[in-house]
Design a protein around this motif. Structure first.
Motif, PDB file in Angstrom:
ATOM      1  N   ALA A   1      -4.533  -6.345  -6.654  1.00 38.76           N
ATOM      2  CA  ALA A   1      -3.389  -6.319  -7.568  1.00 38.76           C
ATOM      3  C   ALA A   1      -2.699  -4.950  -7.540  1.00 38.76           C
ATOM      4  N   ALA A   2      -3.493  -3.888  -7.561  1.00 44.40           N
ATOM      5  CA  ALA A   2      -2.927  -2.536  -7.547  1.00 44.40           C
ATOM      6  C   ALA A   2      -2.205  -2.251  -6.235  1.00 44.40           C
ATOM      7  N   PHE A   3      -2.807  -2.642  -5.111  1.00 46.11           N
ATOM      8  CA  PHE A   3      -2.190  -2.386  -3.808  1.00 46.11           C
ATOM      9  C   PHE A   3      -0.904  -3.182  -3.636  1.00 46.11           C
ATOM     10  N   GLU A   4      -0.890  -4.430  -4.094  1.00 49.50           N
ATOM     11  CA  GLU A   4       0.323  -5.233  -3.971  1.00 49.50           C
ATOM     12  C   GLU A   4       1.436  -4.691  -4.856  1.00 49.50           C
ATOM     13  N   GLN A   5       1.058  -4.177  -6.020  1.00 50.02           N
ATOM     14  CA  GLN A   5       2.054  -3.590  -6.911  1.00 50.02           C
ATOM     15  C   GLN A   5       2.656  -2.324  -6.288  1.00 50.02           C
ATOM     16  N   ALA A   6       1.852  -1.604  -5.515  1.00 51.15           N
ATOM     17  CA  ALA A   6       2.308  -0.370  -4.877  1.00 51.15           C
ATOM     18  C   ALA A   6       2.906  -0.635  -3.486  1.00 51.15           C
ATOM     19  N   ALA A   7       3.079  -1.915  -3.140  1.00 50.15           N
ATOM     20  CA  ALA A   7       3.657  -2.310  -1.853  1.00 50.15           C
ATOM     21  C   ALA A   7       2.823  -1.813  -0.672  1.00 50.15           C
ATOM     22  N   ARG A   8       1.498  -1.861  -0.807  1.00 50.44           N
ATOM     23  CA  ARG A   8       0.585  -1.480   0.277  1.00 50.44           C
ATOM     24  C   ARG A   8      -0.132  -2.735   0.768  1.00 50.44           C
ATOM     25  N   GLN A   9       0.597  -3.592   1.466  1.00 45.90           N
ATOM     26  CA  GLN A   9       0.048  -4.876   1.901  1.00 45.90           C
ATOM     27  C   GLN A   9      -1.109  -4.704   2.872  1.00 45.90           C
ATOM     28  N   ASP A  10      -1.084  -3.635   3.688  1.00 46.25           N
ATOM     29  CA  ASP A  10      -2.172  -3.399   4.643  1.00 46.25           C
ATOM     30  C   ASP A  10      -3.506  -3.221   3.919  1.00 46.25           C
ATOM     31  N   LEU A  11      -3.497  -2.433   2.851  1.00 44.34           N
ATOM     32  CA  LEU A  11      -4.729  -2.218   2.081  1.00 44.34           C
ATOM     33  C   LEU A  11      -5.120  -3.471   1.304  1.00 44.34           C
ATOM     34  N   ALA A  12      -4.141  -4.199   0.799  1.00 44.99           N
ATOM     35  CA  ALA A  12      -4.426  -5.442   0.064  1.00 44.99           C
ATOM     36  C   ALA A  12      -5.073  -6.457   1.004  1.00 44.99           C
ATOM     37  N   ASP A  13      -4.599  -6.535   2.243  1.00 43.36           N
ATOM     38  CA  ASP A  13      -5.177  -7.468   3.215  1.00 43.36           C
ATOM     39  C   ASP A  13      -6.628  -7.104   3.537  1.00 43.36           C
ATOM     40  N   LYS A  14      -6.910  -5.810   3.627  1.00 42.61           N
ATOM     41  CA  LYS A  14      -8.288  -5.354   3.894  1.00 42.61           C
ATOM     42  C   LYS A  14      -9.199  -5.772   2.737  1.00 42.61           C
ATOM     43  N   GLU A  15      -8.738  -5.597   1.518  1.00 41.33           N
ATOM     44  CA  GLU A  15      -9.525  -5.981   0.335  1.00 41.33           C
ATOM     45  C   GLU A  15      -9.732  -7.500   0.299  1.00 41.33           C
ATOM     46  N   LYS A  16      -8.706  -8.260   0.679  1.00 40.41           N
ATOM     47  CA  LYS A  16      -8.828  -9.723   0.700  1.00 40.41           C
ATOM     48  C   LYS A  16      -9.874 -10.160   1.718  1.00 40.41           C
ATOM     49  N   ALA A  17      -9.915  -9.489   2.862  1.00 39.00           N
ATOM     50  CA  ALA A  17     -10.904  -9.813   3.892  1.00 39.00           C
ATOM     51  C   ALA A  17     -12.318  -9.525   3.379  1.00 39.00           C
ATOM     52  N   GLU A  18     -12.479  -8.387   2.688  1.00 40.75           N
ATOM     53  CA  GLU A  18     -13.789  -8.055   2.109  1.00 40.75           C
ATOM     54  C   GLU A  18     -14.174  -9.083   1.058  1.00 40.75           C
ATOM     55  N   MET A  19     -13.220  -9.479   0.235  1.00 36.06           N
ATOM     56  CA  MET A  19     -13.500 -10.446  -0.822  1.00 36.06           C
ATOM     57  C   MET A  19     -13.921 -11.793  -0.221  1.00 36.06           C
ATOM     58  N   ALA A  20     -13.317 -12.182   0.878  1.00 39.00           N
ATOM     59  CA  ALA A  20     -13.673 -13.447   1.527  1.00 39.00           C
ATOM     60  C   ALA A  20     -15.128 -13.431   1.990  1.00 39.00           C
TER      61      ALA A  20
END
Length: 148
Positions: free
Chosen positions: A65-84
């Motif tokens: 949520a924080a990364f997407e709010q800050a427009a850092r999609q690359d970091l958000a994608d990394k977190e999503k992969a870890e969450m999966a």
């Protein structure tokens, strides 16, 4: 095989497959498990392992949520992969209807009447549904059951 042993075996498999992302996430999880064992001088059982996995998933959701709010999609994608990867270690989750039914049964069992009894109900619900349901969803179900 315990959940902790399964995680260790998955780490070895990821090493052999040279799957760096999965390996990093599993090592992070094993590190959190080891830290808990060392801090509290205990041997973790499956329930405690699930609680730690749940905590790590919640951290990932907050980070996404924080990364997407800050427009850092690359970091958000990394977190999503870890969450999966982490979600794979959770037991099957209850549906919303099953959670509501379980909460209503506990409310009736405890004889809870209103919002003042929320702490008592949440304690009982947590003991019964820990690791089986999202606690945010459980909390909303308890509030609804006590309000109506």
């Amino acid at each position: 095989m315990s959940l902790k042993e399964q995680i260790t075996e998955d780490m070895k498999t990821a090493m052999r497959a040279k799957d760096a992302e999965r390996l990093g996430t599993i090592r992070l999880l094993l590190s959190a498990l080891k830290q808990k064992e060392v801090d509290e001088r205990i041997e973790l059982d499956d329930v405690a392992v699930v609680a730690i996995v749940d905590k790590l998933i919640k951290q990932r959701k907050d980070s996404i949520a924080a990364f997407e709010q800050a427009a850092r999609q690359d970091l958000a994608d990394k977190e999503k992969a870890e969450m999966a990867v982490l979600v794979g270690y959770l037991p099957a989750r209850l549906s919303a209807e099953e959670v509501t039914a379980a909460v209503q049964a506990i409310v009736a069992e405890l004889g809870a009447k209103g919002p003042g009894d929320m702490g008592k109900v949440m304690g009982a619900v947590k003991a019964q549904l820990a690791g089986k349901a999202d606690m945010g969803q459980v909390s909303a179900a308890v509030k609804a059951a006590l309000a109506g």
